[in-house]
Design a protein around this motif. Structure first.
Motif, PDB file in Angstrom:
ATOM      1  N   LEU A  21       0.854  -1.203   0.000  1.00  0.00           N
ATOM      2  CA  LEU A  21       0.000   0.000   0.000  1.00  0.00           C
ATOM      3  C   LEU A  21       0.889   1.252   0.000  1.00  0.00           C
ATOM      4  O   LEU A  21       1.039   1.942   0.998  1.00  0.00           O
ATOM      5  CB  LEU A  21      -0.919  -0.019   1.232  1.00  0.00           C
ATOM      6  N   HIS A  22       1.495   1.547  -1.134  1.00  0.00           N
ATOM      7  CA  HIS A  22       2.500   2.607  -1.228  1.00  0.00           C
ATOM      8  C   HIS A  22       1.930   4.010  -0.998  1.00  0.00           C
ATOM      9  O   HIS A  22       2.669   4.922  -0.627  1.00  0.00           O
ATOM     10  CB  HIS A  22       3.185   2.527  -2.599  1.00  0.00           C
ATOM     11  N   ASP A  23       0.662   4.160  -1.212  1.00  0.00           N
ATOM     12  CA  ASP A  23       0.058   5.496  -1.034  1.00  0.00           C
ATOM     13  C   ASP A  23      -0.723   5.623   0.281  1.00  0.00           C
ATOM     14  O   ASP A  23      -1.438   6.610   0.497  1.00  0.00           O
ATOM     15  CB  ASP A  23      -0.884   5.802  -2.205  1.00  0.00           C
ATOM     16  N   TYR A  24      -0.573   4.640   1.166  1.00  0.00           N
ATOM     17  CA  TYR A  24      -1.381   4.634   2.396  1.00  0.00           C
ATOM     18  C   TYR A  24      -1.149   5.892   3.244  1.00  0.00           C
ATOM     19  O   TYR A  24      -2.101   6.549   3.679  1.00  0.00           O
ATOM     20  CB  TYR A  24      -1.068   3.379   3.218  1.00  0.00           C
ATOM     21  N   TYR A  25       0.118   6.224   3.476  1.00  0.00           N
ATOM     22  CA  TYR A  25       0.422   7.375   4.339  1.00  0.00           C
ATOM     23  C   TYR A  25       0.137   8.710   3.669  1.00  0.00           C
ATOM     24  O   TYR A  25       0.120   9.753   4.338  1.00  0.00           O
ATOM     25  CB  TYR A  25       1.871   7.306   4.808  1.00  0.00           C
ATOM     26  N   GLU A  26      -0.073   8.685   2.358  1.00  0.00           N
ATOM     27  CA  GLU A  26      -0.475   9.906   1.660  1.00  0.00           C
ATOM     28  C   GLU A  26      -1.958  10.187   1.876  1.00  0.00           C
ATOM     29  O   GLU A  26      -2.394  11.339   1.854  1.00  0.00           O
ATOM     30  CB  GLU A  26      -0.181   9.788   0.169  1.00  0.00           C
ATOM     31  N   ILE A  27      -2.721   9.122   2.117  1.00  0.00           N
ATOM     32  CA  ILE A  27      -4.178   9.256   2.288  1.00  0.00           C
ATOM     33  C   ILE A  27      -4.572   9.287   3.763  1.00  0.00           C
ATOM     34  O   ILE A  27      -5.443  10.071   4.173  1.00  0.00           O
ATOM     35  CB  ILE A  27      -4.899   8.084   1.572  1.00  0.00           C
TER      36      ILE A  27
END
Length: 377
Positions: free
Chosen positions: A130-136
């Motif tokens: 989940l490479h975009d998890y911390y962006e969301i």
């Protein structure tokens, strides 16, 4: 707090060194003490200024009612001071009890649910790719983190039950935000959130009751602080008044010492002093004559005609008069050099070492606005 820089007469030469040193030491000590008192006085003034503003914004009642309220508050304050530690301990115990009740609800109805698995541990961002998890997701949350925080003993734990509630909601809202609504995790989070809100509503009345109780106790605590400050500043004001009286007496004693040991005033200085006295207003002249009367009981400072023999006055009286007129001229923005002594060129009636000061009045009762006039004869 202002200090008067009064003119100091020269002391007699035979006692000058020791006396000047003693007076200088006393003056330095008083100056230091006055600076200290000024700081404390400013603190008291600022406190009462703020207190008066608060009282002016509050509802106004009768004076008797306010006094009765203050007496009741002081009595209640003393009683609450004795019960403060017990009250705080009781409040903490009640909050801990509410937190235990919420913990039981979570274990039985949420964490024990068959769909709770994805929410028990932190999201495996790397393992799941989940490479975009911390962006969301700004603040990840899970039940193991909540459990650890509830059991913390180092002061980093939850302070009240609503903090736990907020983190539980965050778990499910994060899952719903990151996953599409058709995703199984989104559906499970939405279902468990609804179930949690249902159980939370059952506990909410107790939470509201405790919060209202806490608000009341906090308001009482603030009142306690205010009353304690009032008692402290009232005591400080009383001490200041006493210390100022002591300083006043000490200054007066110093002044008398200076006057007893002052040098003799020269003839030119007496002439200059008399010149200024002839130019005083009726009110200021009255004050000057009263100074003479203080050290000369036989002197009549009142009447239509007053005889003032400047050469017959004691040295202390002459210097007191000089103090008076010099301070008066300075307060009026005028130069006091006219009473300095040797440089004056002013002439006065000084024959036979006697000067007369007359005050004439109009005895006609029909003209009450007629003012008394004083002039030298």
């Amino acid at each position: 707090m202002e200090t008067m820089d009064a003119p100091v007469p020269e002391v007699r030469s035979e006692s000058e060194p020791a006396l000047v040193e003693e007076l200088g030491q006393n003056a330095d000590e008083i100056a230091v003490k006055v600076d200290e008192l000024e700081k404390r006085l400013n603190e008291v003034e600022q406190f009462y200024s703020k207190t008066n503003k608060k009282q002016s914004n509050a509802s106004k009642g009768s004076s008797a009612g306010k006094d009765n309220d203050k007496d009741k508050q002081l009595t209640s304050f003393k009683r609450r001071q004795l019960d403060a530690s017990r009250r705080d301990a009781a409040g903490a115990k009640r909050m801990q009890d509410l937190m235990r009740q919420l913990s039981a609800i979570l274990r039985q109805h949420i964490m024990g649910h068959k769909w709770a698995g994805p929410f028990m541990q932190p999201v495996d961002v790397v393992g799941l790719g989940l490479h975009d998890y911390y962006e969301i997701i700004e603040k990840p949350m899970d039940f193991s983190t909540i459990k650890n925080k509830m059991e913390a003993k180092d002061g980093s734990g939850y302070k009240n039950v609503r903090e736990i509630c907020a983190d539980v909601r965050l778990i499910f809202k994060n899952a719903m935000k990151y996953n599409d609504e058709r995703n199984d995790v989104h559906v499970m989070a939405k279902t468990l959130l609804a179930k949690f809100e249902e159980k939370w509503l059952l506990l909410l009345p107790k939470v509201d009751e405790e919060e209202e109780r806490r608000k009341k106790e906090e308001a009482e605590a603030q009142l306690d602080i205010q009353l304690a400050q009032e008692v402290s500043h009232a005591k400080m004001a009383k001490e200041l008044n006493t210390e100022l009286d002591v300083i006043g007496k000490r200054l007066e004693k110093m002044r008398e010492t200076v006057l007893r040991n002052c040098r003799k005033m020269s003839t030119e200085e007496k002439k200059a002093l008399m010149t200024v006295l002839t130019q005083l207003s009726p009110d200021d002249l009255n004050k000057a004559l009263l100074i003479v009367a203080e050290n000369n009981p036989s002197f009549q400072a009142t009447g239509q005609e007053v005889d003032l023999d400047i050469d017959a006055q004691s040295e202390s009286t002459l210097w007191k008069l000089k103090f008076f007129v010099k301070d008066l001229l300075q307060s009026q923005g005028k130069s006091p050099t006219s009473i300095g002594g040797n440089t004056t060129t002013t002439t006065v009636n000084h024959n036979n070492n006697q000067n007369k000061r007359k005050r004439e009045t109009n005895d006609a009762p029909a003209k009450p606005s007629q003012k008394k006039n004083k002039k030298p004869s």
